[in-house]
Design a protein around this motif. Structure first.
Motif, PDB file in Angstrom:
ATOM      1  N   GLY A 149      -2.623  -3.127  -1.750  1.00  0.00           N
ATOM      2  CA  GLY A 149      -3.718  -4.088  -1.430  1.00  0.00           C
ATOM      3  C   GLY A 149      -4.382  -4.746  -2.659  1.00  0.00           C
ATOM      4  O   GLY A 149      -3.480  -5.190  -3.471  1.00  0.00           O
ATOM      5  N   ARG A 150      -5.626  -4.842  -2.786  1.00  0.00           N
ATOM      6  CA  ARG A 150      -6.048  -5.691  -3.865  1.00  0.00           C
ATOM      7  C   ARG A 150      -5.975  -4.896  -5.289  1.00  0.00           C
ATOM      8  O   ARG A 150      -6.101  -5.514  -6.396  1.00  0.00           O
ATOM      9  N   MET A 151      -5.624  -3.637  -5.268  1.00  0.00           N
ATOM     10  CA  MET A 151      -5.200  -2.919  -6.484  1.00  0.00           C
ATOM     11  C   MET A 151      -3.812  -3.266  -6.803  1.00  0.00           C
ATOM     12  O   MET A 151      -3.246  -2.600  -7.949  1.00  0.00           O
ATOM     13  N   ALA A 152      -3.083  -3.919  -6.110  1.00  0.00           N
ATOM     14  CA  ALA A 152      -1.665  -4.266  -6.547  1.00  0.00           C
ATOM     15  C   ALA A 152      -1.678  -5.391  -7.436  1.00  0.00           C
ATOM     16  O   ALA A 152      -1.427  -6.479  -7.274  1.00  0.00           O
ATOM     17  N   TRP A 153      -2.082  -5.237  -8.654  1.00  0.00           N
ATOM     18  CA  TRP A 153      -2.350  -6.179  -9.649  1.00  0.00           C
ATOM     19  C   TRP A 153      -0.957  -7.112 -10.035  1.00  0.00           C
ATOM     20  O   TRP A 153       0.131  -6.557  -9.873  1.00  0.00           O
ATOM     21  N   PRO A 154      -1.209  -8.254 -10.250  1.00  0.00           N
ATOM     22  CA  PRO A 154      -0.025  -9.094 -10.556  1.00  0.00           C
ATOM     23  C   PRO A 154       1.114  -8.553 -11.403  1.00  0.00           C
ATOM     24  O   PRO A 154       2.321  -8.925 -11.156  1.00  0.00           O
ATOM     25  N   GLU A 155       0.546  -8.153 -12.573  1.00  0.00           N
ATOM     26  CA  GLU A 155       1.644  -7.605 -13.674  1.00  0.00           C
ATOM     27  C   GLU A 155       2.374  -6.641 -13.169  1.00  0.00           C
ATOM     28  O   GLU A 155       3.459  -6.281 -13.689  1.00  0.00           O
ATOM     29  N   LEU A 156       1.965  -5.868 -12.334  1.00  0.00           N
ATOM     30  CA  LEU A 156       2.820  -5.004 -11.427  1.00  0.00           C
ATOM     31  C   LEU A 156       3.808  -5.318 -10.348  1.00  0.00           C
ATOM     32  O   LEU A 156       4.706  -4.486  -9.879  1.00  0.00           O
ATOM     33  N   ASN A 157       3.589  -6.606 -10.128  1.00  0.00           N
ATOM     34  CA  ASN A 157       4.278  -7.179  -8.717  1.00  0.00           C
ATOM     35  C   ASN A 157       4.996  -8.395  -8.953  1.00  0.00           C
ATOM     36  O   ASN A 157       4.903  -9.296  -8.146  1.00  0.00           O
ATOM     37  N   GLY A 158       5.504  -8.603 -10.070  1.00  0.00           N
ATOM     38  CA  GLY A 158       6.282 -10.015 -10.403  1.00  0.00           C
ATOM     39  C   GLY A 158       5.449 -11.267 -10.448  1.00  0.00           C
ATOM     40  O   GLY A 158       5.724 -12.165 -10.191  1.00  0.00           O
ATOM     41  N   GLY A 159       3.879 -11.149 -10.757  1.00  0.00           N
ATOM     42  CA  GLY A 159       2.949 -11.950 -10.629  1.00  0.00           C
ATOM     43  C   GLY A 159       2.737 -12.270  -9.293  1.00  0.00           C
ATOM     44  O   GLY A 159       1.715 -13.130  -9.262  1.00  0.00           O
ATOM     45  N   ALA A 160       2.929 -11.527  -8.051  1.00  0.00           N
ATOM     46  CA  ALA A 160       2.326 -11.915  -6.854  1.00  0.00           C
ATOM     47  C   ALA A 160       0.600 -11.720  -6.845  1.00  0.00           C
ATOM     48  O   ALA A 160       0.259 -10.705  -7.315  1.00  0.00           O
ATOM     49  N   VAL A 161       0.075 -12.643  -6.119  1.00  0.00           N
ATOM     50  CA  VAL A 161      -1.528 -12.383  -6.273  1.00  0.00           C
ATOM     51  C   VAL A 161      -1.579 -11.516  -5.077  1.00  0.00           C
ATOM     52  O   VAL A 161      -1.112 -11.255  -3.963  1.00  0.00           O
ATOM     53  N   PRO A 162      -2.412 -10.419  -5.292  1.00  0.00           N
ATOM     54  CA  PRO A 162      -2.795  -9.383  -4.553  1.00  0.00           C
ATOM     55  C   PRO A 162      -3.231  -9.822  -3.087  1.00  0.00           C
ATOM     56  O   PRO A 162      -3.890 -10.761  -2.913  1.00  0.00           O
ATOM     57  N   ILE A 163      -3.229  -8.849  -2.125  1.00  0.00           N
ATOM     58  CA  ILE A 163      -3.768  -9.092  -0.818  1.00  0.00           C
ATOM     59  C   ILE A 163      -4.706  -8.153  -0.279  1.00  0.00           C
ATOM     60  O   ILE A 163      -4.750  -6.882  -1.048  1.00  0.00           O
ATOM     61  N   SER A 164      -5.569  -8.573   0.369  1.00  0.00           N
ATOM     62  CA  SER A 164      -6.497  -7.557   1.188  1.00  0.00           C
ATOM     63  C   SER A 164      -7.322  -8.121   2.150  1.00  0.00           C
ATOM     64  O   SER A 164      -6.968  -9.004   2.628  1.00  0.00           O
ATOM     65  N   ALA A 165      -8.165  -7.330   2.508  1.00  0.00           N
ATOM     66  CA  ALA A 165      -9.075  -7.682   3.836  1.00  0.00           C
ATOM     67  C   ALA A 165      -9.803  -8.986   3.525  1.00  0.00           C
ATOM     68  O   ALA A 165      -9.699  -9.810   4.526  1.00  0.00           O
ATOM     69  N   SER A 166     -10.516  -9.058   2.693  1.00  0.00           N
ATOM     70  CA  SER A 166     -11.150 -10.225   2.155  1.00  0.00           C
ATOM     71  C   SER A 166     -11.012 -10.471   0.623  1.00  0.00           C
ATOM     72  O   SER A 166     -10.635  -9.708  -0.351  1.00  0.00           O
ATOM     73  N   PRO A 167     -11.312 -12.003   0.210  1.00  0.00           N
ATOM     74  CA  PRO A 167     -10.938 -12.171  -1.067  1.00  0.00           C
ATOM     75  C   PRO A 167     -12.223 -11.664  -2.198  1.00  0.00           C
ATOM     76  O   PRO A 167     -13.118 -12.404  -2.902  1.00  0.00           O
ATOM     77  N   VAL A 168     -12.462 -10.232  -2.389  1.00  0.00           N
ATOM     78  CA  VAL A 168     -13.358  -9.871  -3.073  1.00  0.00           C
ATOM     79  C   VAL A 168     -12.685  -8.915  -4.125  1.00  0.00           C
ATOM     80  O   VAL A 168     -12.088  -7.796  -3.765  1.00  0.00           O
ATOM     81  N   ALA A 169     -12.995  -9.130  -5.326  1.00  0.00           N
ATOM     82  CA  ALA A 169     -12.213  -8.381  -6.389  1.00  0.00           C
ATOM     83  C   ALA A 169     -12.872  -6.830  -6.422  1.00  0.00           C
ATOM     84  O   ALA A 169     -14.028  -6.891  -6.099  1.00  0.00           O
ATOM     85  N   ALA A 170     -11.993  -6.003  -6.852  1.00  0.00           N
ATOM     86  CA  ALA A 170     -12.427  -4.711  -7.120  1.00  0.00           C
ATOM     87  C   ALA A 170     -13.419  -4.738  -8.500  1.00  0.00           C
ATOM     88  O   ALA A 170     -13.158  -5.374  -9.320  1.00  0.00           O
ATOM     89  N   LEU A 171     -14.286  -3.738  -8.383  1.00  0.00           N
ATOM     90  CA  LEU A 171     -15.093  -3.487  -9.433  1.00  0.00           C
ATOM     91  C   LEU A 171     -14.479  -2.612 -10.472  1.00  0.00           C
ATOM     92  O   LEU A 171     -14.724  -1.574 -10.947  1.00  0.00           O
ATOM     93  N   ARG A 172     -13.334  -3.456 -11.044  1.00  0.00           N
ATOM     94  CA  ARG A 172     -12.602  -2.822 -12.280  1.00  0.00           C
ATOM     95  C   ARG A 172     -12.485  -4.043 -13.370  1.00  0.00           C
ATOM     96  O   ARG A 172     -12.456  -5.283 -12.967  1.00  0.00           O
TER      97      ARG A 172
END
Length: 969
Positions: free
Chosen positions: A106-129
Motif C-alpha cells: 500500500g502506501r508503504m510501497a515507496w516509488p524507488e522500490l517499485n519502478g517509480g510507481a506512485v503508491p496506493i492506499s485507502a486514502s491519500p494520506v502519507a505515512a508518518l515516516r
C-alpha cells in the motif's frame, strides 16, 4: 491437562501441526529483481526446516507495484510458481509444513522500490515516516481488483505446494491501512466507520477461502497477522483490533498472529497500563474467536520464554531471532540447551543468512523498541501542539541549491510566515521553476516545512526548506516545530477528461522535445506528457555534448572529410559490434541534418569558440558542446516550445497505452499528480521516456551491482507500457549500460561523479590504487581500460591517492559536479564508516592503516611512482610522460573511493528504421513509435561521447516525421 510446546495441534481446516512452534516470517531481501526465488533463499529456509511445525515464508507481494522493501519475493505471476514450488518442497522435504505470507505494501510501497510507481492506499494520506510519499486513493474498481489479487496469490501458493497462506494485515501494510482511521479517510462503503473499515480485510479473507474451496485444497491453512495498536492519531486502538478479530472469527480462519516485538508487550498507547495485550485479548474475545488459536511472537528465545508464552495464553508460538542465530532452535530448546543471544560475526556463511538480512541484523533494528518508538511519537505529538511566535520582520538567508546558493527573503508576522521571496540565482531554468513557485506557497498555506520536495529538483527543494528553517530560527522560533507539523493532505481528484490529438509524445527530454517541435512544425496537434515538474530531462543537467557529423557546424569548425561510413565504423568498434546496423546507419545518415535543424529551427547555439573536441574514440573530430552546456540547450528548447502550439502537461504520468481490437495504438491514459485522469485519443504515440537505470526490476544482475548516477525519473516507464500484455513490444540488449570507473557512493546504490576531479589531478600526478595499496593500471588510460581493471578488484573499488596540493585541486573540480567541499570533509570525518569511503592522514603509513592496507604499501607505491616521475618513464604501467609532471608531494594525504557508476542504459524497445516499435513477432505495432534512450541497440554495448544526445535529437525528429505519415492516412 497442562499444555506442552510439543503437543500436536489440529486447526479448523483439518490441518494438524506436530507441535506449537513456527518460524516467524522475516524478510531476507534476497529475491531476484523481479521477485523470483533465489537459491540463496531456498537454502536459508531449508536449513531452518525440519523440527518446527511450520515455516512461515516472508511476505510475498501479490502485485508487482506492491513491494515494501528491496529484494522482496513475489507471488504476483504464474511464472513464479515454479520457483516457489522449489522453496515449498525444500521446506516440506525436511519435515516442516510451508506457509506463505501474502501482502501488498500500500502506501508503504515507496516509488524507488517499485519502478517509480506512485503508491496506493485507502486514502491519500502519507505515512508518518520521513520523506513518505502521498499515496493515491484507490478507486472501488482497484479495491475489487486487489481483493482478486489476494485470491490469485492463494491459488499460486496452492499450485506451488504450500500448506497454507498467512494474510498480512499488520506492519502498516495495505490491509492495516484500510482498517486504520489514520490512513482510511474514505466516506464510501470501504470507510467512514469502524465497521466499514473492516470490510476490506473481511473481503480479502472471503476471497482467499473461496479460492481454497474452488481449488479443492483440503486442509489448507489460512492465518491472519495483525498489529494490535497504532501510535498514530487517529489510529487503531486495541478495542478496534478486538472488533476486527471478533468479526473475522465468523469466517473461521485457522489462526490469528500477533505482530509485535515482545510476547509480553502491554499497550504502546496507554503507557500507564502494564497489562499484557494477550491477557486483554483473552478477556475480550468472543466465543467464536476463542475457538481460533492465537499465535504469539517476539522475545521468545530461550525455552523458559516459550513455556512462559504458552502459560500466558498463546496457543502457537512464532520464533524469529532464535531461528536466525540457531537454525536447530527447536531441538536445542527440547534438549534444554541455551540459545546464544547473538549470531557470531564470523558465522554468516555457516548460518546461511543472506547478506541483506545479515546487514539488517547487524544494524540492531531487527526488532524495534516500542518504548523508543513511543518516545519519538510523543515528541512528535508534543511538537505538533506547540504554537509558534515569531519576531516580525524580514530575514535574508542563503541555502544550498543544485548549482549555487539560493538567496531568500522570508517575512514573518507574529504568528505566521507571510511571504517567501527567492532569488533562484544560477539554478537551472525550468528545472527548479516549481521549486521557487509552488513549494513556498505550500509552506505558507500549510504553515509547515513538512512538504514534499519537487520531483527532479530535490537539491533545490531541500535548499528552500533548509533556508526557510534557518529564517525561522533567526525569527526566534523553532524550525523543529514546523518540520513536525503534518504534511498537507492532497485532495485527490476523480475528474476524467477526454481529449484528442494527432500525436501524443511521452517524455520531455531531448528526444521528446525534438519530436514535439518537429511534429508541431509539420502542422500536427501535439500533446507532450511529462511526469516530472520540468521540461528537459537528463539533458538539462548534462555537460551538453553532441555528435554533429555531417552538419554545417562541423564543416564551419574545419572538418569536411568526415563520412557516415567512418562514423559507423567508430561506433561499431566502441559498441563491441553489437550495434543494430539499421539504427546506427539511420543515425549516421541523418544526424547532420538534424543538428542543423536543432540549431536553426530550435534556436540552440553550439560552442563554436570551443571548437570540435579531440576524442580518442573518433577518427574525425565530430563533437561540439552546446553554449552553456545542457542547461543552455534546455533553455533554448523551452523557448522554442513556448513559441509553438504544443500542449504540455507537467507532473502527468502516462500509465497505459490504449489499443483497439486490431492491436493498433489509438491513445494513452495519463494521470496528473492530483489524480486527474486524461484519456487521450491519438493517431500516433511516440515514446521518448528515456532509460531504465533507476529501475532495479529492469536491470541485469550485473548492472544492479553498479552505482546509478542518472536522473531518478529513469524508471523505464515507456518500456513497461509497451511490453504490457496486449501490446507485447519486444526488447533487446537490456543487460547493457554505459559504465564509468569514477563514482563515489553518496547513498545506497547511488553515485556522484568525480570525473572532473580526476581529470584535474591525473594530468599532473595522483594515483589509482587497490585495497592493497598497489597501482593496477595506467591512470591516464581510457575509461574502458580503467573500468576493466576496477571490475577485476574484490570488492569492485579503487582509491584515488592525493597529496594536499592535488586534493585541493580535486575538491575545487568536483564541486562543479555537485560534490561540495563540505561533503568531502564529512566523508573524511566518517573515517571509513559508511559510504563513501574517504581517508586523510599526515603520513602514507598512517593513511594505509586507516584504510586497512598493508603497512608500507602506500609508501612503497608512492616511492616507486616518484622514481618514474624523475626518470620521465612509467616502467610499470606506461603512463604517458606528459602526465608524469609532478611527484606525489607533501601531506596530509587522502584516499577517496572510486566505484563503477552508470546512468545510460543501452537496451530498450526494438524499433525499425521508421522508428516503429515492433512486437515479439517482429511486426510493427501500428501507431506506436519510439525515440531516444528507450530504443535499444543503436549504441551496442557502450555509447561514445556525445552520441546519446545526437541519437535523441535525431531519432525524435525522425519519429515525428514517421508519425506524421500515420496521421495523414
Amino acid at each position: 491437562m497442562a499444555r506442552s510446546l510439543f503437543d500436536a495441534v489440529t486447526l479448523n481446516s483439518g490441518a494438524t501441526f506436530k507441535n506449537r512452534l513456527f518460524m516467524s516470517p522475516m524478510t531476507t531481501q534476497s529475491a531476484f529483481y523481479d521477485g523470483e526465488v533465489t537459491q540463496q533463499i531456498i537454502d536459508y529456509y531449508k536449513f531452518r526446516s525440519g523440527d518446527a511445525a511450520a515455516i512461515i515464508v516472508e511476505s510475498c507481494f501479490v502485485e508487482d507495484k506492491g513491494r515494501g522493501f528491496p529484494g522482496a519475493v513475489g507471488v504476483d505471476t504464474d511464472k513464479k510458481v515454479a520457483g516457489l514450488s522449489e522453496l515449498a518442497s525444500a521446506i516440506k522435504d525436511k519435515g516442516s509444513q510451508a506457509i506463505m505470507q501474502i501482502y501488498h505494501a500500500g502506501r508503504m510501497a515507496w516509488p524507488e522500490l517499485n519502478g517509480g510507481a506512485v503508491p496506493i492506499s485507502a486514502s491519500p494520506v502519507a505515512a508518518l515516516r520521513p520523506g513518505a510519499p502521498v499515496p493515491r486513493e484507490m478507486t472501488e474498481e482497484q479495491i475489487e481488483e486487489m481483493i482478486t489479487l489476494f485470491g490469485d496469490a492463494t491459488r499460486r501458493a496452492i499450485e506451488a505446494g504450500f500448506d497454507g497462506v498467512e494474510i498480512h494485515g499488520a506492519n502498516t501494510f495495505l490491509l492495516q491501512q484500510f482498517f486504520s482511521p489514520h490512513s482510511n479517510r474514505r466516506q464510501d462503503k470501504w470507510g467512514g466507520s469502524r465497521e466499514k473499515r473492516a470490510l476490506f480485510p473481511m473481503e480479502v479473507m472471503k476471497e482467499v477461502q473461496r479460492v481454497i474451496k474452488e481449488q479443492g485444497a483440503e486442509n489448507f491453512v489460512v492465518g491472519y497477522r495483525f498489529s494490535p495498536e497504532e501510535l498514530e492519531e487517529p489510529g487503531i486502538r486495541f478495542e478496534d483490533t478486538m472488533y476486527l478479530l471478533n468479526t473475522l472469527a465468523t469466517l473461521k480462519p485457522d489462526y490469528f498472529h500477533f505482530s509485535m516485538g515482545a510476547y509480553t508487550r502491554p499497550s504502546i498507547v496507554e503507557s500507564n497500563d502494564p497489562e499484557p495485550l494477550i491477557t486483554k485479548y483473552l478477556a475480550q474475545r468472543s466465543p467464536e474467536l476463542a475457538n481460533i488459536p492465537i499465535m504469539g511472537v517476539g522475545a521468545i528465545l530461550q525455552r523458559e520464554n516459550a513455556d512462559d508464552a504458552l502459560q500466558l495464553g498463546y496457543d502457537l508460538l512464532a520464533v524469529g531471532k532464535g531461528f536466525l542465530v540457531e537454525p536447530n532452535w527447536v531441538q536445542m530448546i527440547k534438549d534444554g540447551q541455551p540459545i546464544p543471544e547473538y549470531a557470531h560475526i564470523a558465522k554468516q556463511k555457516e548460518l546461511l543468512i543472506p547478506t541483506p538480512l545479515w546487514d539488517f541484523m547487524d544494524s540492531m533494528v531487527m526488532v524495534k523498541d516500542p518504548e523508543e518508538e513511543k518516545r519519538k511519537y510523543e515528541r512528535l505529538k508534543e511538537l505538533q501542539k506547540m504554537k509558534l511566535e515569531f519576531k516580525p520582520g524580514t530575514y535574508t538567508v542563503a541555502a544550498k541549491g543544485h548549482n549555487s546558493e539560493i538567496e531568500m527573503k522570508v517575512t514573518f508576522s507574529a504568528e505566521r510566515i507571510e511571504s517567501i521571496e527567492i532569488d533562484s540565482g544560477e539554478e537551472s531554468e525550468g528545472l527548479s521553476d516549481q521549486v521557487f513557485e509552488r513549494l513556498p506557497q505550500q509552506i505558507i498555506d500549510g504553515q509547515t516545512l513538512n512538504v514534499d520536495v519537487i520531483s527532479g529538483a530535490s537539491a533545490s527543494s531541500q535548499g528552500v526548506i533548509d533556508g526557510i528553517a534557518e529564517a525561522v530560527e533567526l525569527a526566534g522560533a523553532s524550525s523543529e516545530v514546523l518540520l513536525a507539523r503534518p504534511k498537507p493532505t492532497i485532495q485527490w481528484s476523480k475528474e476524467v477528461v477526454e481529449e484528442t490529438a494527432d500525436v501524443v509524445i511521452v517524455g520531455s527530454g531531448a528526444a521528446g522535445i525534438s519530436a514535439a517541435l518537429r511534429a508541431d512544425q509539420l502542422g500536427l496537434q501535439v500533446i507532450l506528457l511529462e511526469k516530472m515538474s520540468f521540461v528537459g530531462g537528463a539533458i538539462s543537467i548534462s555537460g551538453g555534448n553532441q555528435v554533429v557529423m555531417g552538419s554545417k557546424l562541423q564543416a564551419e569548425a574545419g572538418v569536411t572529410d568526415d563520412t557516415a561510413e567512418l562514423m559507423v565504423e567508430d561506433f561499431l568498434k566502441n559498441g563491441s559490434g553489437k550495434n543494430v546496423p539499421e539504427l546506427l546507419n539511420l543515425l549516421a545518415q541523418n544526424v547532420g541534418e538534424a543538428t542543423d535543424w536543432v540549431h536553426e529551427y530550435m534556436g540552440v547555439d553550439y560552442d563554436m569558440a570551443g571548437g570540435l573536441h579531440v576524442l580518442a574514440e573518433y577518427r574525425k573530430n565530430r563533437e561540439l558542446a552546446y553554449e552553456d552546456g545542457g542547461h543552455g540547450f534546455a533553455a533554448s528548447a523551452r523557448k522554442a516550445l513556448e513559441n509553438s502550439n504544443v500542449t504540455i502537461y507537467l507532473q502527468t504520468k502516462a500509465e497505459e497505452l490504449i489499443a483497439d481490437e486490431a492491436g493498433k495504438i489509438v491513445g494513452i491514459k495519463a494521470v496528473e499528480e492530483t489524480g486527474k485522469t486524461h484519456n487521450i485519443t491519438a493517431q500516433a504515440v511516440i515514446l521518448t521516456t528515456g532509460g531504465y537505470g533507476n529501475n532495479p526490476n529492469l536491470l541485469s544482475k550485473e548492472l544492479n551491482k553498479v552505482l546509478f548516477y542518472g536522473t531518478k525519473s529513469s524508471t523505464g516507464d515507456g518500456l513497461l507500457m509497451a511490453t504490457a500484455p496486449g501490446i507485447d513490444a519486444d526488447t533487446r540488449l537490456m543487460e547493457h549500460g554505459k559504465i564509468y570507473p569514477n563514482g563515489v557512493e553518496v547513498s545506497k546504490g547511488y553515485a556522484k561523479s568525480t570525473i572532473g576531479g580526476n581529470i584535474a589531478v591525473l594530468k599532473e600526478n595522483g594515483l589509482l590504487v587497490n585495497i592493497d595499496g598497489k597501482r593496477v593500471v595506467n591512470e591516464r588510460a581510457s575509461n574502458k581500460e580503467i573500468l576493466e581493471k576496477l571490475l577485476e578488484q574484490n570488492p569492485q573499488m579503487l582509491y584515488i591517492l592525493l597529496d594536499q596540493e592535488h586534493f585541493e585541486k580535486f575538491a575545487d573540480a568536483v564541486a562543479e559536479g555537485g560534490i561540495a567541499h563540505e561533503d568531502l570533509e564529512r566523508w573524511i570525518s566518517n573515517n571509513g564508516m559508511g559510504t563513501p569511503k574517504a581517508f586523510r592522514a599526515e603520513s602514507l603509513t598512517e593513511l594505509a592503516a586507516k584504510a586497512g592496507m598493508p603497512g608500507n604499501s602506500l609508501a612503497e607505491t608512492v616511492a616507486l611512482y616518484n622514481e618514474y616521475v624523475e626518470k620521465g618513464e612509467d616502467e610499470e604501467f606506461g603512463r604517458q610522460p606528459e602526465f608524469l609532471q609532478k611527484p606525489v608531494g607533501e601531506g596530509p594525504y587522502y584516499l577517496i573511493e572510486q566505484k563503477p557508476r552508470f546512468a545510460t542504459t543501452m537496451g530498450g524497445l526494438v524499433a525499425n528504421d521508421q522508428l516503429e516499435v515492433l512486437n515479439k513477432s517482429g511486426e510493427a505495432i501500428q501507431g506506436l513509435y519510439a525515440a531516444g534512450e528507450v530504443v535499444g541497440g543503436v549504441m551496442g554495448t557502450d555509447s561514445p561521447s556525445g552520441a546519446n544526445n545526437a541519437w535523441a535529437l535525431t531519432s525524435g525528429k525522425l519519429a515525428a516525421e514517421s508519425a506524421s505519415k500515420t496521421t495523414a492516412k
